[in-house]
Design an enzyme around this catalytic site. Structure first.
Site, PDB file in Angstrom:
ATOM      1  CD  GLU A  56      16.816  73.455  12.150  1.00  0.00           C
ATOM      2  OE1 GLU A  56      18.120  73.071  11.941  1.00  0.00           O
ATOM      3  OE2 GLU A  56      16.151  73.237  13.161  1.00  0.00           O
ATOM      4  CB  CYS A  84      18.433  67.034  11.158  1.00  0.00           C
ATOM      5  SG  CYS A  84      16.881  67.345  11.369  1.00  0.00           S
ATOM      6  CB  CYS A  87      15.097  70.510   9.900  1.00  0.00           C
ATOM      7  SG  CYS A  87      14.747  70.388  11.607  1.00  0.00           S
TER       8      CYS A  87
END
Length: 144
Positions: A56, A84, A87
Site C-alpha cells: 500500500e 494494517c 498503511c
C-alpha cells in the site's frame, strides 16, 4: 466496457504473485483512477530492508508521483490483504475515494485494530478473498 472490482483485484493479485516469487510476503496493490491503473506495487520489505515498504505504501507513492500531487482523490486502491494500521494511516492522509481489499487480516488488519480510514473513503472487503488467502497460506507454509 466498464471494468469491475474483480478485474482490478486480479491485477493486484498479479502483484502479490510477484512478491511471492521474490520471497516477500505476497501482498499486491494497484491504484485506479477513471478505470485506469496508475500504480502497481507489492511488498518490498525484504528487498529494501524497510518495515514500511508495504504494498500500500509503495502504491501510494507511485500514484502520487503519477498524479504529481499528494492527494489521491478520485482514486481506488485495490489490495489483496486488509491494510494494517500503519498503511491505513497513510491511506487516511492520501484521501482515496475507495479502498477495496481481498482477504481479511484478523490479527493486524485495521478493522480488528479499530483504525479508521478517512471519513469520506468507502471500504469494500472480500473481493477474491479466497485467492488472496490461499497465496498467503502457501507463503507461510513454505516458511515453517
Amino acid at each position: 466496457m466498464e471494468l469491475d472490482d474483480t478485474y482490478f483485484m486480479q491485477k493486484a493479485l498479479e502483484q502479490a504473485e510477484i512478491a511471492f516469487e521474490q520471497d516477500e510476503v505476497p501482498v499486491g496493490a494497484v491504484v485506479v483512477v477513471n478505470q485506469r491503473i496508475i500504480a502497481r506495487a507489492h511488498n518490498l520489505t525484504e528487498r529494501l530492508k524497510d518495515v514500511t515498504a508495504h504494498a500500500e505504501m509503495q502504491a501510494i507513492t507511485a500514484a502520487a508521483n503519477y498524479l504529481n500531487g499528494k492527494y489521491l482523490k478520485g482514486c481506488t486502491l485495490y489490495v489483496t490483504l486488509e491494510p494494517c494500521v500503519m498503511c491505513t494511516g497513510a491511506l487516511y492522509w492520501s484521501q482515496l475515494d475507495r479502498i477495496v481489499f481481498g482477504a481479511s487480516d484478523q490479527k493486524r488488519g485495521f478493522l480488528s485494530q479499530g483504525a479508521k480510514p478517512h471519513p469520506k473513503t468507502k471500504i469494500a472487503g472480500g473481493v477474491l478473498s479466497e485467492k488472496s488467502a490461499e497465496l498467503m497460506e502457501k507463503f507461510f507454509k513454505s516458511k515453517r
